[in-house]
Design a protein around this motif. Structure first.
Motif, PDB file in Angstrom:
ATOM      1  N   PRO A   1       0.758  -1.384   0.089  1.00 12.76           N
ATOM      2  CA  PRO A   1       0.122   0.169  -0.039  1.00 12.76           C
ATOM      3  C   PRO A   1       0.889   1.353  -0.109  1.00 12.76           C
ATOM      4  O   PRO A   1       0.413   2.342  -0.726  1.00 12.76           O
ATOM      5  N   GLY A   2       1.968   1.207   0.573  1.00 15.38           N
ATOM      6  CA  GLY A   2       2.857   2.384   0.512  1.00 15.38           C
ATOM      7  C   GLY A   2       3.235   2.957  -0.708  1.00 15.38           C
ATOM      8  O   GLY A   2       3.498   3.783  -1.228  1.00 15.38           O
ATOM      9  N   SER A   3       3.243   2.024  -1.633  1.00 15.28           N
ATOM     10  CA  SER A   3       3.565   2.414  -2.965  1.00 15.28           C
ATOM     11  C   SER A   3       2.416   2.527  -4.055  1.00 15.28           C
ATOM     12  O   SER A   3       2.168   3.571  -4.533  1.00 15.28           O
ATOM     13  N   LEU A   4       1.407   1.593  -3.965  1.00 20.44           N
ATOM     14  CA  LEU A   4       0.211   1.759  -4.531  1.00 20.44           C
ATOM     15  C   LEU A   4      -0.643   2.551  -4.424  1.00 20.44           C
ATOM     16  O   LEU A   4      -1.115   3.586  -5.296  1.00 20.44           O
ATOM     17  N   VAL A   5      -1.031   2.939  -2.933  1.00 22.28           N
ATOM     18  CA  VAL A   5      -1.995   4.272  -2.653  1.00 22.28           C
ATOM     19  C   VAL A   5      -1.289   5.518  -2.775  1.00 22.28           C
ATOM     20  O   VAL A   5      -2.023   6.459  -3.290  1.00 22.28           O
ATOM     21  N   LEU A   6      -0.036   5.614  -2.337  1.00 22.32           N
ATOM     22  CA  LEU A   6       0.701   6.780  -2.474  1.00 22.32           C
ATOM     23  C   LEU A   6       1.033   7.282  -4.005  1.00 22.32           C
ATOM     24  O   LEU A   6       0.905   8.403  -4.215  1.00 22.32           O
ATOM     25  N   CYS A   7       1.033   6.291  -4.853  1.00 24.01           N
ATOM     26  CA  CYS A   7       1.083   6.561  -6.283  1.00 24.01           C
ATOM     27  C   CYS A   7      -0.113   6.866  -6.830  1.00 24.01           C
ATOM     28  O   CYS A   7      -0.408   7.762  -7.428  1.00 24.01           O
ATOM     29  N   ILE A   8      -1.186   6.076  -6.762  1.00 29.48           N
ATOM     30  CA  ILE A   8      -2.536   6.075  -7.363  1.00 29.48           C
ATOM     31  C   ILE A   8      -3.273   7.037  -6.863  1.00 29.48           C
ATOM     32  O   ILE A   8      -4.010   7.665  -7.519  1.00 29.48           O
ATOM     33  N   VAL A   9      -3.627   6.961  -5.515  1.00 29.82           N
ATOM     34  CA  VAL A   9      -4.423   7.801  -4.940  1.00 29.82           C
ATOM     35  C   VAL A   9      -3.629   9.075  -4.455  1.00 29.82           C
ATOM     36  O   VAL A   9      -4.492  10.143  -4.626  1.00 29.82           O
ATOM     37  N   GLY A  10      -2.790   9.061  -3.777  1.00 28.52           N
ATOM     38  CA  GLY A  10      -1.936  10.513  -3.407  1.00 28.52           C
ATOM     39  C   GLY A  10      -1.023  11.047  -4.634  1.00 28.52           C
ATOM     40  O   GLY A  10      -0.871  12.076  -4.186  1.00 28.52           O
ATOM     41  N   ALA A  11      -0.634  10.351  -5.636  1.00 24.13           N
ATOM     42  CA  ALA A  11       0.119  11.080  -6.538  1.00 24.13           C
ATOM     43  C   ALA A  11       1.371  11.661  -5.911  1.00 24.13           C
ATOM     44  O   ALA A  11       1.667  12.561  -6.479  1.00 24.13           O
ATOM     45  N   GLN A  12       1.874  10.929  -5.228  1.00 24.40           N
ATOM     46  CA  GLN A  12       3.216  11.169  -4.497  1.00 24.40           C
ATOM     47  C   GLN A  12       4.517  11.324  -5.532  1.00 24.40           C
ATOM     48  O   GLN A  12       4.525  10.403  -6.253  1.00 24.40           O
ATOM     49  N   GLU A  13       5.229  12.233  -5.568  1.00 21.65           N
ATOM     50  CA  GLU A  13       6.382  12.344  -6.373  1.00 21.65           C
ATOM     51  C   GLU A  13       7.682  11.802  -5.864  1.00 21.65           C
ATOM     52  O   GLU A  13       8.656  11.862  -6.457  1.00 21.65           O
ATOM     53  N   ASP A  14       7.663  11.612  -4.550  1.00 19.68           N
ATOM     54  CA  ASP A  14       9.011  11.394  -3.983  1.00 19.68           C
ATOM     55  C   ASP A  14       9.878  10.151  -4.160  1.00 19.68           C
ATOM     56  O   ASP A  14      11.124  10.298  -4.311  1.00 19.68           O
ATOM     57  N   ILE A  15       9.280   9.210  -5.007  1.00 20.56           N
ATOM     58  CA  ILE A  15       9.944   8.212  -5.454  1.00 20.56           C
ATOM     59  C   ILE A  15      10.898   8.628  -6.737  1.00 20.56           C
ATOM     60  O   ILE A  15      11.923   8.055  -7.243  1.00 20.56           O
ATOM     61  N   TRP A  16      10.564   9.989  -7.411  1.00 19.66           N
ATOM     62  CA  TRP A  16      11.495  10.664  -8.270  1.00 19.66           C
ATOM     63  C   TRP A  16      12.766  10.698  -7.770  1.00 19.66           C
ATOM     64  O   TRP A  16      13.901  10.678  -8.717  1.00 19.66           O
ATOM     65  N   MET A  17      13.300  10.969  -6.551  1.00 17.38           N
ATOM     66  CA  MET A  17      14.578  11.169  -6.167  1.00 17.38           C
ATOM     67  C   MET A  17      15.355   9.883  -6.090  1.00 17.38           C
ATOM     68  O   MET A  17      16.489   9.967  -6.458  1.00 17.38           O
ATOM     69  N   TRP A  18      14.684   8.843  -5.634  1.00 21.68           N
ATOM     70  CA  TRP A  18      15.556   7.766  -5.927  1.00 21.68           C
ATOM     71  C   TRP A  18      15.764   7.176  -7.233  1.00 21.68           C
ATOM     72  O   TRP A  18      16.743   6.600  -7.624  1.00 21.68           O
ATOM     73  N   LEU A  19      14.778   7.341  -8.130  1.00 19.79           N
ATOM     74  CA  LEU A  19      14.795   7.214  -9.548  1.00 19.79           C
ATOM     75  C   LEU A  19      16.006   7.741  -9.992  1.00 19.79           C
ATOM     76  O   LEU A  19      16.810   7.296 -10.628  1.00 19.79           O
ATOM     77  N   PHE A  20      16.381   9.208  -9.765  1.00 21.18           N
ATOM     78  CA  PHE A  20      17.583   9.947 -10.240  1.00 21.18           C
ATOM     79  C   PHE A  20      18.953   9.403  -9.748  1.00 21.18           C
ATOM     80  O   PHE A  20      19.695   9.469 -10.434  1.00 21.18           O
ATOM     81  N   VAL A  21      18.827   9.126  -8.373  1.00 16.85           N
ATOM     82  CA  VAL A  21      20.124   8.719  -7.801  1.00 16.85           C
ATOM     83  C   VAL A  21      20.626   7.244  -8.508  1.00 16.85           C
ATOM     84  O   VAL A  21      21.629   6.923  -8.956  1.00 16.85           O
ATOM     85  N   VAL A  22      19.586   6.359  -8.797  1.00 16.77           N
ATOM     86  CA  VAL A  22      19.866   5.124  -9.195  1.00 16.77           C
ATOM     87  C   VAL A  22      20.216   5.402 -10.851  1.00 16.77           C
ATOM     88  O   VAL A  22      21.188   4.730 -11.443  1.00 16.77           O
ATOM     89  N   GLY A  23      19.450   6.192 -11.714  1.00 19.13           N
ATOM     90  CA  GLY A  23      19.685   6.439 -12.814  1.00 19.13           C
ATOM     91  C   GLY A  23      21.296   7.190 -13.000  1.00 19.13           C
ATOM     92  O   GLY A  23      21.857   7.053 -14.126  1.00 19.13           O
ATOM     93  N   ALA A  24      21.424   7.996 -12.132  1.00 17.11           N
ATOM     94  CA  ALA A  24      23.031   8.526 -12.185  1.00 17.11           C
ATOM     95  C   ALA A  24      23.835   7.392 -11.977  1.00 17.11           C
ATOM     96  O   ALA A  24      24.977   7.561 -12.670  1.00 17.11           O
ATOM     97  N   TYR A  25      23.603   6.375 -11.102  1.00 15.55           N
ATOM     98  CA  TYR A  25      24.773   5.412 -10.834  1.00 15.55           C
ATOM     99  C   TYR A  25      24.680   4.756 -12.163  1.00 15.55           C
ATOM    100  O   TYR A  25      26.020   4.164 -12.664  1.00 15.55           O
ATOM    101  N   LEU A  26      23.668   4.221 -12.832  1.00 12.84           N
ATOM    102  CA  LEU A  26      23.671   3.390 -13.905  1.00 12.84           C
ATOM    103  C   LEU A  26      24.258   4.109 -14.992  1.00 12.84           C
ATOM    104  O   LEU A  26      25.034   3.790 -16.053  1.00 12.84           O
ATOM    105  N   THR A  27      23.986   5.444 -15.192  1.00 16.57           N
ATOM    106  CA  THR A  27      24.705   6.289 -16.119  1.00 16.57           C
ATOM    107  C   THR A  27      26.337   6.280 -16.020  1.00 16.57           C
ATOM    108  O   THR A  27      27.103   6.563 -16.972  1.00 16.57           O
ATOM    109  N   ARG A  28      26.658   6.251 -14.726  1.00 16.89           N
ATOM    110  CA  ARG A  28      28.156   6.388 -14.520  1.00 16.89           C
ATOM    111  C   ARG A  28      28.954   5.138 -14.997  1.00 16.89           C
ATOM    112  O   ARG A  28      29.922   5.084 -15.513  1.00 16.89           O
ATOM    113  N   LYS A  29      28.168   4.048 -15.001  1.00 13.50           N
ATOM    114  CA  LYS A  29      28.674   2.715 -15.263  1.00 13.50           C
ATOM    115  C   LYS A  29      29.164   2.848 -16.779  1.00 13.50           C
ATOM    116  O   LYS A  29      30.120   1.915 -17.492  1.00 13.50           O
ATOM    117  N   ARG A  30      28.131   3.640 -17.509  1.00 11.55           N
ATOM    118  CA  ARG A  30      28.788   3.953 -19.155  1.00 11.55           C
ATOM    119  C   ARG A  30      29.297   5.249 -19.522  1.00 11.55           C
ATOM    120  O   ARG A  30      30.200   4.949 -20.464  1.00 11.55           O
TER     121      ARG A  30
END
Length: 411
Positions: free
Chosen positions: A152-181
């Motif tokens: 529920p912490g992902s499903l409800v907060l995403c679809i009902v609450g429309a929270q954007e906080d997950i974006w921060m984890w997305l960018f830090v992981v994307g940064a690491y994967l970009t670094r590898k290349r």
């Protein structure tokens, strides 16, 4: 309180489904062994993000509320070419509203904000899968992906609450994967983009990551150039109004350590004082730096997951302006790295954490955002008593997982 009740019912159903999935884990894992990664992740995302969206917002015609209205105000004005911080107020980084505005070009509706959050959540999950590919089997990662999508912490907060906080984890992981290349320069540029796209608190991660960075100069130069250009452009266009996101630190929210201690200290802790904001920042950054340093010789994804949960979990209860929606910020690394899925105590507390974090913001807001000044305030009416003990529960469970992710010295 209908929204609170609806979130509670959905959360309990999600917990029931996750429990069933965990019970049949051996069979499900075996079945995933020969399945396509893209097929499983794509189908799961459609069933657990797109389908709930269609049921809630199209079939039931539920109208988005709460934060979605604020995001709509920003995104719609940005899509019309208005100037952030000058023509409309925003607590987010300068590019956030314009990114939402691009999605609104596809469908000019507040409901498009929900779809945007769902798409970003799916992208964050896909990148997290890539992050941990080296560490375990395909079927184990797909199983954890399914559990994450059901919580529920992902499903409800995403679809009902429309929270954007997950974006921060997305960018830090994307940064690491970009670094590898592309190396450290690519890593630095993606981190800079993350700062400009999300929230000011994303910048807190730069301190521990810079501490353990071996190529410090190569990391510092690109992000400094981007930062300097951004500040100059913002100052020339909106003056000092670009400091608006920092005003969020002055907004009192709950739950946090001070909010649960304050009534028992009879309001003597100085709730709302700016000094507590600085103390919270120092504690948060220090814990993040210590975590990164102690795990600097571990694999980067392991270090990053522990750093993220320790730092942002602690920030959630140390900062007066944070609230329980921030669970969405660090739930992915919890599911993929921190939680021991053979430990029933951890699983139970994760369930409790999810349910309480999902329902509390709506309950607290609908009660008039109460602040407790004495024990009498807690027990004045039943709703306030329930609210306070939910706050206390969230703080205690958060501390439990922060302590579990924080690396102690070996004896």
């Amino acid at each position: 309180m209908s929204v609170v009740l609806a979130k509670l019912i959905i959360s309990l159903l999600c917990i029931l489904l996750v429990s069933v999935v965990l019970y049949f884990r051996p069979q499900i894992t075996l079945g995933l062994k020969n399945k396509s990664v893209v097929g499983v992740l794509g189908t799961s995302w459609v069933l657990l993000r797109v389908l709930p969206f269609l049921l809630i917002y199209l079939w039931a015609d539920y109208q988005p509320t709460s934060d979605v209205n604020g995001f709509w105000d920003e995104g719609s004005k940005a899509s019309q070419g208005m100037l952030v911080y000058k023509d409309f107020w925003s607590p987010y980084s300068p590019l956030y509203a314009y990114y939402l505005g691009l999605w609104l070009k596809i469908w000019y509706s507040p409901k498009m904000i929900i779809l945007t959050m769902a798409a970003m959540d799916g992208l964050a999950l896909a990148l997290t899968y890539q992050l941990f590919r080296y560490k375990t089997t395909k079927e184990d990662l797909l199983f954890k992906s399914l559990v994450y999508l059901l919580l529920p912490g992902s499903l409800v907060l995403c679809i009902v609450g429309a929270q954007e906080d997950i974006w921060m984890w997305l960018f830090v992981v994307g940064a690491y994967l970009t670094r590898k290349r592309y190396g450290v320069v690519g890593f630095s540029l993606v981190m800079a983009l993350g700062v400009l796209m999300t929230k000011a608190i994303f910048g807190l991660a730069l301190f521990p990551l810079f501490l353990i960075e071996k190529e410090k100069i190569r990391f510092l130069i690109p992000i400094s150039i981007v930062g300097a250009i951004s500040v100059v452009v913002l100052y020339l266009t909106v003056g000092m109004e670009f400091m608006q996101p920092l005003d969020e630190a002055n907004v009192l929210r709950a739950p946090n350590i001070l909010s649960v201690i304050n009534p028992w200290a009879f309001n003597l802790v100085g709730l709302g004082a700016k000094a507590w904001n600085w103390i919270g920042l120092v504690i948060t950054i220090s814990a993040g730096c210590l975590t990164a340093w102690r795990l600097r010789k571990h694999e980067y994804p392991v270090m990053l997951a522990h750093l993220w949960v320790t730092m942002y979990g602690l920030m959630m209860i140390a900062q007066q302006s944070a609230y329980s929606n921030y669970l969405f910020l660090f739930l992915l690394p919890m599911v993929f790295e921190i939680i021991d899925w053979n430990n029933r105590k951890q699983i139970f507390l994760l369930f409790v954490f999810n349910v309480l974090a999902v329902i509390h913001p709506s309950m607290w807001w609908r009660q008039g955002m109460p602040i407790y000044l004495s024990p009498t305030d807690i027990f004045a009416i039943p709703d306030r008593t329930i609210d306070y003990f939910i706050q206390l529960g969230i703080v205690c469970v958060t501390l439990y997982f922060v302590w579990g992710s924080f690396p102690r010295k070996k004896k």
